[in-house]
Design an enzyme around this catalytic site. Structure first.
Site, PDB file in Angstrom:
ATOM      1  N   LEU A  64      -4.792   9.371   9.808  1.00  0.00           N
ATOM      2  CA  LEU A  64      -5.956   9.465   8.891  1.00  0.00           C
ATOM      3  C   LEU A  64      -6.855   8.349   9.428  1.00  0.00           C
ATOM      4  O   LEU A  64      -7.970   8.359   9.161  1.00  0.00           O
ATOM      5  CB  LEU A  64      -5.602   9.291   7.367  1.00  0.00           C
ATOM      6  CG  LEU A  64      -4.734  10.355   6.749  1.00  0.00           C
ATOM      7  CD1 LEU A  64      -4.344  10.093   5.306  1.00  0.00           C
ATOM      8  CD2 LEU A  64      -5.600  11.772   6.938  1.00  0.00           C
TER       9      LEU A  64
ATOM     10  N   LYS B  46       7.786  27.670   7.870  1.00  0.00           N
ATOM     11  CA  LYS B  46       6.594  28.282   7.807  1.00  0.00           C
ATOM     12  C   LYS B  46       6.161  29.122   9.167  1.00  0.00           C
ATOM     13  O   LYS B  46       6.350  28.768  10.159  1.00  0.00           O
ATOM     14  CB  LYS B  46       5.457  27.090   7.931  1.00  0.00           C
ATOM     15  CG  LYS B  46       4.025  27.679   7.861  1.00  0.00           C
ATOM     16  CD  LYS B  46       3.162  26.181   7.957  1.00  0.00           C
ATOM     17  CE  LYS B  46       1.712  26.441   8.103  1.00  0.00           C
ATOM     18  NZ  LYS B  46       0.820  25.558   8.305  1.00  0.00           N
TER      19      LYS B  46
ATOM     20  N   ILE C  43      -0.768  16.465  10.398  1.00  0.00           N
ATOM     21  CA  ILE C  43       0.406  16.004  11.292  1.00  0.00           C
ATOM     22  C   ILE C  43       0.284  16.668  12.647  1.00  0.00           C
ATOM     23  O   ILE C  43       0.549  15.883  13.673  1.00  0.00           O
ATOM     24  CB  ILE C  43       1.642  16.674  10.482  1.00  0.00           C
ATOM     25  CG1 ILE C  43       1.857  15.635   9.150  1.00  0.00           C
ATOM     26  CG2 ILE C  43       2.843  16.449  11.309  1.00  0.00           C
ATOM     27  CD1 ILE C  43       3.143  16.698   8.392  1.00  0.00           C
TER      28      ILE C  43
ATOM     29  N   ILE D  96       0.847  -1.227   0.134  1.00  0.00           N
ATOM     30  CA  ILE D  96      -0.080   0.153   0.028  1.00  0.00           C
ATOM     31  C   ILE D  96       1.101   1.353   0.113  1.00  0.00           C
ATOM     32  O   ILE D  96       1.725   1.346   0.857  1.00  0.00           O
ATOM     33  CB  ILE D  96      -0.914   0.117   1.237  1.00  0.00           C
ATOM     34  CG1 ILE D  96      -1.827  -1.310   1.242  1.00  0.00           C
ATOM     35  CG2 ILE D  96      -1.926   1.289   1.366  1.00  0.00           C
ATOM     36  CD1 ILE D  96      -2.453  -1.435   2.558  1.00  0.00           C
TER      37      ILE D  96
END
Lengths: 233, 505
Positions: free
Chosen positions: B332, B76, B345, B40
């Site tokens: 998830l 960021k 995250i 996967i």
């Protein structure tokens, strides 16, 4: 506290060639005038013990690279050097770096280190001084001596870098704000707190000792008393 | 006694979890294994973080220099929201949701800003606005690892990040890495998992399972039957088109994520060192795939034909609970919300940290901890879903049915509706948030509400307060000018870090 002068890339440093620089001579300057405004002088491991008698030896970050390096502090004010005076250097011992001026090593086309000089220096002249080239264009004895001296110095600088990295890796260096007797505060200095050294586990302490670093660490600790001397000016 | 833990899934969440558990449990003699499927593929699009990630990386013993060098990291400091307001009324519009708190020197200037509404809110309360406007980095090359002159997080290459975390967990934290597909589980009479069954490695006995298998929640959802609660009634987007766009190696790098609204959703735009990750998020009920592709193509300057993009279906919602018996879902597998505030995250890291700090030693503890964990993480999820919804429902866009539908009161949770009503009268304050564990606190609501010109009525301001505001405004402006002047250009700092590294001290 920052350093800036020794890595200034705008300086006019060129590799020496007989064809272009055959007339160049070195003018002696026992007073080290070029360092009149140097607040910090890089030092190498081998001279720690000696210099500790007269200078505070500390660690600072290079503002361009962030890397830590060992320096002798000559003043608590940027652009000032209390060890310099026109009548002569105010200490019996001088850091080796002062003897290298105005020369350095740069890689040639093949990557080999060759002699380069700061051509704008007042230590270089085409009339007075000791010649760098013989009349036939080959290197003078002085030039050969300078080249050897610079290579040894560079090797010592690299060795010193390993020493500083080891101190950093062991967590011994600590950023410290110095509060001086007159209320002044000095930032950006990295020191080894004596308590951290005492608390170092035996295996790490032995590593320092075997690498020959322990003596330099003690020299650094003892040298800090000279900071008060800089306060008095 | 719990002696053996298996993390199922080798994506970002799985490896974050392996690091948290390896760091916390390794010394206690509990074996941590990560089981990765060789068949996967990982999703690999979560590329935005929030400042809390710095604490985790540091806790793992990771060098920030190594991380920056190996995961194509950029800094960021904010998310810039573009055109989230009606452009016919406000013109082209944008605001920053900064990472520095909007309380300069501990004083809330919001009431003073509301009185005048001169200029952008973020610039009024935070020097960081000037830093991001100047495209500057949050720190100097001399600033130690994980410290900043402004608060920051990272943009990163998700695949490289998973590989980097794998390397660290397996070499530094004693995590065992196995490759096999889980096809079934064995459970005891009380429903606890006792083993994972794999075709490649046979039966793997275990005491505790962390399900990081992604969207499908293979263990918690499919095997333990914990239902999925859809929130598509509230958040209307359901599809993303993701593409990677190469960038010039000398192009300036924005030190923030861009989130640009369009008629049926928004576009993320994250700059790494040599590429941008761009994704168009939309509601398929409001926009056709064809039209979405055209929008994405326009946004990236007509290059879509030469690049390959992926269509990602997004099922918005969460599992009813995340810890069932001896299985915890993280990543998830917990649920999904559009990446508007970089929560993927964040939630994986938050949950894994929580689990690692309070890890059960036996079944009795397991029961106690499961209840607490579920309560906290469910609360966090519902807060996040409301916070994302906030961005849509305070917009005054009327240019499409999507924006009109988003303000339908049936799509707004009662809790959010009550807060919005309160904030008509008063700006958000600490007292509006009862839990100490808010993922998004009132500071975040302030940036979004007033970035979007939310019509809170003017507040009564005492003269002493206004005087204090004046002093603090002067300090904000002075610090803004000084930081914007002295901080290095973003790419230049990244280049230096590549060359020299950052110091630990």
């Amino acid at each position: 506290m920052t350093d800036d002068v020794f890595s200034d890339p705008t300086h006019d440093v060129q590799i020496l060639h007989a064809a272009r620089h055959g007339q160049l001579k070195l003018v002696p300057d026992p007073g080290f005038t070029h360092a009149a405004q140097e607040q910090m002088l890089p030092v190498v491991l081998a001279e720690f013990s000696q210099l500790a008698c007269e200078y505070p030896l500390v660690f600072v970050k290079n503002t361009e690279t962030g890397q830590l390096k060992a320096v002798a502090l000559t003043s608590l004010q940027a652009g000032h050097n209390l060890y310099y005076q026109p009548a002569g250097w105010r200490a019996a011992r001088v850091p080796q770096v002062l003897h290298q001026h105005p020369f350095t090593l740069l890689p040639d086309a093949a990557g080999q280190p060759v002699l380069a000089a700061l051509l704008s220096s007042s230590r270089l002249s085409s009339s007075a001084g000791e010649p760098l080239y013989q009349p036939d264009g080959s290197a003078s004895g002085l030039q050969q001596q300078l080249l050897g001296q610079l290579k040894r110095f560079l090797a010592q600088m690299q060795q010193t870098q390993l020493f500083v990295e080891k101190l950093s890796a062991l967590g011994l260096l600590t950023a410290q704000r110095l509060q001086l007797a007159d209320g002044q505060e000095i930032d950006g200095l990295y020191l080894v707190p004596a308590a951290k050294l005492s608390a170092l586990p035996a295996p790490e302490l032995q590593q320092l000792q075997q690498a020959g670093y322990l003596q330099a660490v003690y020299a650094h600790l003892i040298s800090l008393q000279h900071i008060e001397r800089l306060v008095r000016g | 006694m719990i002696k053996d833990v298996i993390v199922v899934g080798g994506g970002t969440a799985g490896w974050l979890c392996a690091n948290h558990l390896g760091q916390a449990l390794g010394a206690q003699g509990i074996r941590v294994t990560l089981l990765e499927s060789p068949t996967i593929p990982t999703i690999g699009v979560g590329e935005g973080t929030v400042p809390a990630i710095r604490q985790s990386l540091r806790k793992f013993g990771i060098s920030e220099t190594d991380f920056i060098r190996q995961c194509d990291v950029t800094f960021k400091q904010s998310i810039q929201f573009v055109n989230w307001l009606d452009t016919t009324r406000h013109g082209a519009n944008a605001y920053h949701h900064l990472f520095d708190v909007p309380l300069p020197y501990g004083v809330d200037l919001t009431a003073a800003w509301l009185a005048q509404r001169h200029g952008p809110y973020a610039g009024f309360v935070a020097p960081q606005q000037a830093v991001v406007d100047a495209l500057k980095a949050p720190k100097q090359i001399t600033t130690p690892e994980y410290q900043g002159l402004t608060s920051y997080a990272y943009h990163l290459d998700a695949r490289k990040f998973a590989g980097f975390l794998c390397q660290h967990a397996t070499t530094q934290l004693g995590v065992r890495h196995l490759r096999a597909d889980v096809v079934d589980v064995e459970r005891d009479a009380s429903g606890y998992i006792t083993a994972l069954l794999t075709p490649q490695l046979g039966r793997l006995a275990t005491d505790f399972v962390v399900d990081c298998s992604g969207f499908e929640a293979f263990i918690l959802g499919q095997k333990l039957g914990v239902p999925f609660i859809s929130r598509s009634d509230s958040l209307l987007t359901d599809t993303a088109l993701a593409v990677q766009v190469p960038t010039a190696l000398d192009a300036p790098i924005p030190p923030y994520t861009l989130a640009t609204a369009h008629q049926a959703g928004w576009i993320w735009d994250i700059h790494l060192t040599s590429r941008r990750g761009v994704g168009l998020v939309y509601s398929s009920a409001h926009l056709s795939e064809q039209a979405a592709c055209e929008k994405l193509d326009r946004y990236i300057g007509g290059q879509l034909a030469s690049l390959s993009f992926r269509k990602i279906p997004m099922r918005v919602g969460r599992r009813q609970q995340f810890w069932q018996h001896n299985c915890v879902a993280i990543g998830l597998a917990q649920g999904f919300v559009e990446p508007l505030e970089a929560t993927a995250i964040l939630m994986a890291d938050f949950s894994a940290d929580l689990l690692s700090k309070r890890f059960p030693r036996d079944r009795a503890e397991n029961e106690l901890l499961a209840a607490r964990f579920n309560q906290r993480v469910v609360h966090s999820w519902d807060q996040i879903l409301d916070f994302i919804k906030l961005h849509y429902c305070v917009s005054d866009r009327t240019d499409s049915q999507f924006w009109i539908d988003n303000r339908d009161s049936a799509t707004i949770s009662p809790a959010l509706a009550a807060r919005l009503a309160l904030w008509q009268s008063f700006p958000p304050g600490r007292d509006d948030f009862f839990s100490k564990f808010e993922i998004f606190d009132f500071e975040n609501f302030l940036y979004v509400l007033y970035g979007m010109q939310y019509p809170t009525r003017p507040q009564f301001c005492r003269p002493e307060y206004l005087q204090l505001v004046q002093q603090h405004r002067a300090r904000v402006q002075q610090q803004a000018a000084q930081l914007a002047e002295t901080l290095p250009e973003h790419r230049a700092l990244l280049e230096k870090i590549r060359q020299y590294g950052l110091q630990k001290i």
